[in-house]
Write an enzyme that holds these catalytic residues in place. Structure first.
Site, short mmCIF file in Angstrom:
data_model
loop_
_atom_site.label_atom_id
_atom_site.label_comp_id
_atom_site.label_asym_id
_atom_site.label_seq_id
_atom_site.Cartn_x
_atom_site.Cartn_y
_atom_site.Cartn_z
CD GLU A 1 -4.13 -8.72 -22.74
OE1 GLU A 1 -4.13 -8.59 -21.50
OE2 GLU A 1 -5.03 -9.28 -23.36
CD GLU B 1 -15.21 -12.67 -21.78
OE1 GLU B 1 -16.36 -12.71 -22.23
OE2 GLU B 1 -14.38 -11.80 -22.11
CD GLU C 1 -13.85 -8.80 -20.42
OE1 GLU C 1 -13.92 -7.71 -19.82
OE2 GLU C 1 -14.52 -9.05 -21.43
CG PHE D 1 -21.56 -8.45 -41.15
CD1 PHE D 1 -22.36 -9.48 -40.72
CD2 PHE D 1 -20.46 -8.75 -41.95
CE1 PHE D 1 -22.09 -10.79 -41.06
CE2 PHE D 1 -20.18 -10.06 -42.31
CZ PHE D 1 -21.00 -11.08 -41.87
P1 ADP Z 1 -20.97 -11.08 -23.73
O1 ADP Z 1 -19.65 -11.70 -23.46
O2 ADP Z 1 -22.02 -11.40 -22.73
O3 ADP Z 1 -21.40 -11.24 -25.12
P2 ADP Z 1 -20.53 -8.39 -24.48
O4 ADP Z 1 -19.22 -7.79 -24.17
O5 ADP Z 1 -20.84 -8.73 -25.88
O6 ADP Z 1 -20.67 -9.59 -23.50
O7 ADP Z 1 -21.67 -7.44 -23.89
C1 ADP Z 1 -22.98 -7.87 -23.59
C2 ADP Z 1 -23.92 -6.76 -23.82
O8 ADP Z 1 -23.55 -5.63 -23.09
C3 ADP Z 1 -23.99 -6.36 -25.25
O9 ADP Z 1 -25.32 -6.06 -25.53
C4 ADP Z 1 -23.10 -5.15 -25.33
O10 ADP Z 1 -23.55 -4.29 -26.34
C5 ADP Z 1 -23.27 -4.56 -23.97
N1 ADP Z 1 -22.05 -3.96 -23.46
C6 ADP Z 1 -21.00 -4.58 -22.91
N2 ADP Z 1 -20.08 -3.73 -22.48
C7 ADP Z 1 -20.54 -2.51 -22.78
C8 ADP Z 1 -20.04 -1.20 -22.59
N3 ADP Z 1 -18.89 -0.98 -21.99
N4 ADP Z 1 -20.79 -0.18 -23.04
C9 ADP Z 1 -21.97 -0.40 -23.62
N5 ADP Z 1 -22.49 -1.62 -23.82
C10 ADP Z 1 -21.80 -2.65 -23.41
P1 ADP Z 2 -14.34 -7.17 -24.19
O1 ADP Z 2 -14.43 -6.52 -22.85
O2 ADP Z 2 -14.58 -6.21 -25.29
O3 ADP Z 2 -15.14 -8.41 -24.26
P2 ADP Z 2 -11.97 -8.89 -24.08
O4 ADP Z 2 -10.74 -8.57 -23.33
O5 ADP Z 2 -12.86 -9.92 -23.51
O6 ADP Z 2 -12.79 -7.54 -24.32
O7 ADP Z 2 -11.54 -9.28 -25.56
C1 ADP Z 2 -12.49 -9.44 -26.58
C2 ADP Z 2 -11.93 -10.38 -27.63
O8 ADP Z 2 -10.70 -9.89 -28.18
C3 ADP Z 2 -11.59 -11.76 -27.12
O9 ADP Z 2 -12.69 -12.60 -27.11
C4 ADP Z 2 -10.51 -12.21 -28.10
O10 ADP Z 2 -11.12 -12.67 -29.29
C5 ADP Z 2 -9.79 -10.94 -28.42
N1 ADP Z 2 -8.60 -10.77 -27.57
C6 ADP Z 2 -8.53 -10.06 -26.42
N2 ADP Z 2 -7.30 -10.10 -25.90
C7 ADP Z 2 -6.54 -10.84 -26.72
C8 ADP Z 2 -5.16 -11.24 -26.73
N3 ADP Z 2 -4.30 -10.84 -25.80
N4 ADP Z 2 -4.73 -12.00 -27.76
C9 ADP Z 2 -5.58 -12.38 -28.73
N5 ADP Z 2 -6.88 -12.03 -28.78
C10 ADP Z 2 -7.37 -11.29 -27.78
MG MG Z 3 -14.88 -10.07 -23.14
#
Ligand code: ADP
Ligand code: ADP
Ligand code: MG
Length: 658
Positions: A200, A275, A288, A348
């Site tokens: 995307e 989101e 998503e 980190f």
């Molecule tokens: P949030 O938007 O609530 O912060 P995160 O994507 O950071 O969501 O995930 C929340 C929790 O779930 C975190 O502790 C992350 O490590 C865990 N988590 C999310 N997706 C996965 C995944 N696909 N596999 C393992 N852990 C995941």
């Molecule tokens: P996850 O399942 O790991 O949370 P997301 O699709 O929510 O994955 O994306 C995680 C982060 O990556 C977003 O919070 C944003 O900061 C960045 N991101 C994802 N898609 C885009 C995009 N198309 N353009 C810019 N930043 C993005």
């Molecule tokens: Mg996300």
């Protein structure tokens, strides 16, 4: 209402769910792995069930064990928390088949939103604005390059099954795309067992803004406004807030309406999050939907007064939503900081170990701000390498954003951890930055503001006063205790290498008066004695807390993000310090050191082997994170000091070069 709920999770989220259950008069069962025996969640639960060894794949992720624990304890429902089984439609179905309630959405809604490709299609059909891109799967690098050109660089490569910031990469050119496509596919297969990838448009200079939704089993869906989560590291959230400084009423209403439309389109019947990625111009695009409680849900609770866990439990029980959209309004501002066991000063890297000291800020109304601290550990607990390294979620609420930011800074000042590396100084730095205070956020914030990593912030003029006055006060206390109260009133104080001339005295109230280069500051209500690692006092009118440690010839003092070696010296001695040679760091150029405590996964080199620059020499793993160590230059391996399976500490030697 349910009598008993089983929590299929651990740490702070298990504790969080227990709190609401207690308030609702519902009994709780917590399942635990070996590593979590005796945890705070176990201590707080009414009942506990052991479900296996420490690795999640052998305990928290085994559905049979959870179902057995439910049957054994007679629980009627399961709250999955987040992570683990929370977004597993198969698990939700399994519970349903067993007659156990799942405190989350129905399995069809999880399926529909579970992967990013399907959910994007649903979103587009529901009239939600989605990131321009390619809706289908992409099989080969050539195809990826062709489609990326059509979309126009920069392009985001994403794993459809991705989560937690994994399986995401930006490509700026054909070469980036070919390489990134293969990398994301491999990472996705490894992390999620699913290598489907799509593309995307990369939204430039974006912000992450998400809408909390809440539904019931009767077709009602409302939204609880937005959270902004733009302070991210490696696409993972670090600091979140509600509301968003970017949104106006119209944009908020538009995003809320789209989120509700999407939730309704999939019959969403629990708490969930839609989101979006937003441009600085307030354009926004669906990313998503997370079909679970979100880590950062407390900020929404703080500005709306709604307990989201309670609402999830009520809708799982079958109640109608008692809250109407028009009942809701935004009250004040809330910020959350994720406190992680990671060392900001060392890139980190995860920094696990025993929490030797853990002092938490007082919760509740603090005058100008309110503190909420969702923590899952106690002093003396071990932060293990098996799970997410989050120690606590610290929240501050205020009437205005300024109040909330100041409140968070104070709450962080009152948070003290020892025994492991932690990111509190980093979080404090962000609170003290003008850019954060102004609300000019972007997901690139951390990269923009800390391009060479985090090394603390230089002390502000106010902090210089704090560092000097604290050191002088400690010096006086020590001298008095040694029975050697100094008659001396003039000192030179060195903050690292900068010298300040000070004059020390007491006023009629016995407050310490320190004239720093001619300017008086007063220090009162001093709480410190030798051996204490916290120094508390009031400087002029402001209370502060600093972390202090005695060093050979002075004190190591940290106030918020500023830390320094502070020496209180006789003026005739002070100038000698300028002449001392810099201490030379030991030569480690021929050594490969472990950057973090963890387990050795592999050391693919042997003594005598010629290694090229960039070749992998060791792989270390801790807390779901693998660190691949590569040779920095060509060389010949002299010795290998560890093997696969060995536990190693930070700075342990792994490989030695000739
Ligand atoms: P949030 O938007 O609530 O912060 P995160 O994507 O950071 O969501 O995930 C929340 C929790 O779930 C975190 O502790 C992350 O490590 C865990 N988590 C999310 N997706 C996965 C995944 N696909 N596999 C393992 N852990 C995941
Ligand atoms: P996850 O399942 O790991 O949370 P997301 O699709 O929510 O994955 O994306 C995680 C982060 O990556 C977003 O919070 C944003 O900061 C960045 N991101 C994802 N898609 C885009 C995009 N198309 N353009 C810019 N930043 C993005
Ligand atoms: Mg996300």
């Amino acid at each position: 209402m349910f009598d008993k709920i089983l929590i299929a999770n651990r740490g702070e989220i298990a504790v969080r769910v227990i709190k609401t259950c207690r308030r609702m008069g519902i009994k709780t069962v917590v399942v635990y792995s070996d590593a979590d025996a005796g945890s705070l969640a176990c201590e707080m639960a009414d009942e506990t069930v052991h479900i296996g060894p420490s690795p999640a794949a052998q305990s928290y992720l085994i559905q049979d064990r959870i179902v057995d624990a439910v049957k054994q304890t007679g629980a009627q429902a399961v709250h999955p928390g987040f992570g683990f089984l929370s977004e597993n439609a198969g698990f939700a179905r399994r519970l349903k088949a067993e007659g156990i309630a799942f405190i989350g959405p129905n399995p069809e809604a999880i399926d529909a939103m579970g992967d990013k490709i399907t959910s994007k299609k649903f979103a587009a059909e529901a009239g939600v604005s989605t990131v321009p891109g390619h809706m289908g799967l992409i099989e080969t690098p050539d195809e990826a390059v062709k489609i990326a050109r059509e979309i126009g660089y920069p392009v985001m490569i994403k794993a459809s099954a991705g989560g937690g910031g994994k399986g995401i990469r930006v490509a700026h050119s054909d070469d980036d795309m070919a390489e990134g496509f293969a990398a994301v596919k491999a990472e996705a297969l490894n992390a999620f067992g699913d290598d489907r990838v799509f593309l995307e448009k990369f939204i430039v200079d974006p912000r992450h803004i998400e809408i909390q939704v809440l539904g019931d089993k009767h077709g009602n869906v409302i939204h609880l406004f937005e959270r902004e989560c733009s302070i991210q590291r490696r696409n993972q959230k670090v600091i979140e807030e509600a509301p968003s400084p970017l949104l106006d009423e119209a944009t908020r209403a538009a995003m809320g309406a789209q989120a509700v439309a999407l939730a309704k389109a999939v019959n969403y019947d629990s708490a969930g999050t839609v989101e979006f990625v937003a441009g600085q111009d307030k354009s926004f695009f669906f990313l998503e939907m997370n079909t679970r409680l979100q880590v950062e849900h407390p900020v929404t609770e703080l500005i709306t007064g709604v307990d989201l866990v309670e609402q999830m439990i009520r809708s799982a029980w079958g109640e109608q939503l008692a809250i109407k959209q028009d009942d809701l309004s935004i009250n004040g501002w809330a910020i959350e900081s994720r406190i992680y066991a990671e060392d900001p000063y060392r890139g980190f890297l995860p920094s696990i170990g025993r929490l030797v000291r853990y002092e938490q800020p007082e919760e509740g109304d603090q005058g100008d701000y309110t503190v909420r601290n969702d923590s899952g550990v106690r002093e003396g607990d071990e932060i293990s390498m098996f799970y997410d390294p989050m120690i606590a979620k610290l929240c501050a609420w205020g009437e205005t954003r300024d109040d909330a930011v100041r409140g968070m800074a104070r709450a962080l000042e009152d948070t003290h951890l020892a025994g492991l590396g932690h990111n509190v100084p980093f979080l404090a730095a962000v609170m003290d930055q003008e850019r954060f205070q102004s609300g000019e956020l972007a997901t690139s914030y951390i990269k923009d503001e800390f391009p060479d990593g985090f090394h603390g912030l230089a002390p502000t003029p106010e902090q210089v006063k704090i560092l000097i006055a604290s050191a002088v006060a400690m010096n006086e206390v020590i001298a008095e205790q040694d029975g050697d109260p100094s008659e001396r009133t003039d000192w030179t104080v060195l903050i690292d290498k900068t010298a300040y001339e000070v004059e020390v005295g007491y006023d009629e109230a016995e407050d310490l008066i320190v004239a720093i280069d001619g300017e008086d500051v007063s220090l009162s209500e001093i709480e410190w004695r030798p051996g204490l690692s916290l120094f508390k006092a009031v400087l002029d009118d402001d209370a502060f807390t600093a972390e202090v440690k005695r060093a050979a010839d002075g004190f190591d003092i940290r106030h918020r993000a500023a830390r320094a070696r502070v020496r209180v010296l006789r003026p005739d001695v002070a100038h000698l310090y300028a002449l001392l040679p810099e201490k030379q760091a030991a030569d480690t150029s021929k050594l490969v050191l472990s950057p973090m405590p963890g387990l050795v996964v592999d050391i693919p080199v042997t003594p005598g082997q010629e290694v090229k620059s960039g070749e992998t020499v060791a792989i270390i793993e801790a807390m779901k994170m693998q660190n691949i160590l590569k040779a920095e230059r060509d060389g010949k391996v002299k010795a290998v000091k560890a093997k696969a399976g060995d536990p190693v500490a930070a700075d342990d030697v792994l490989v030695e070069f000739e």
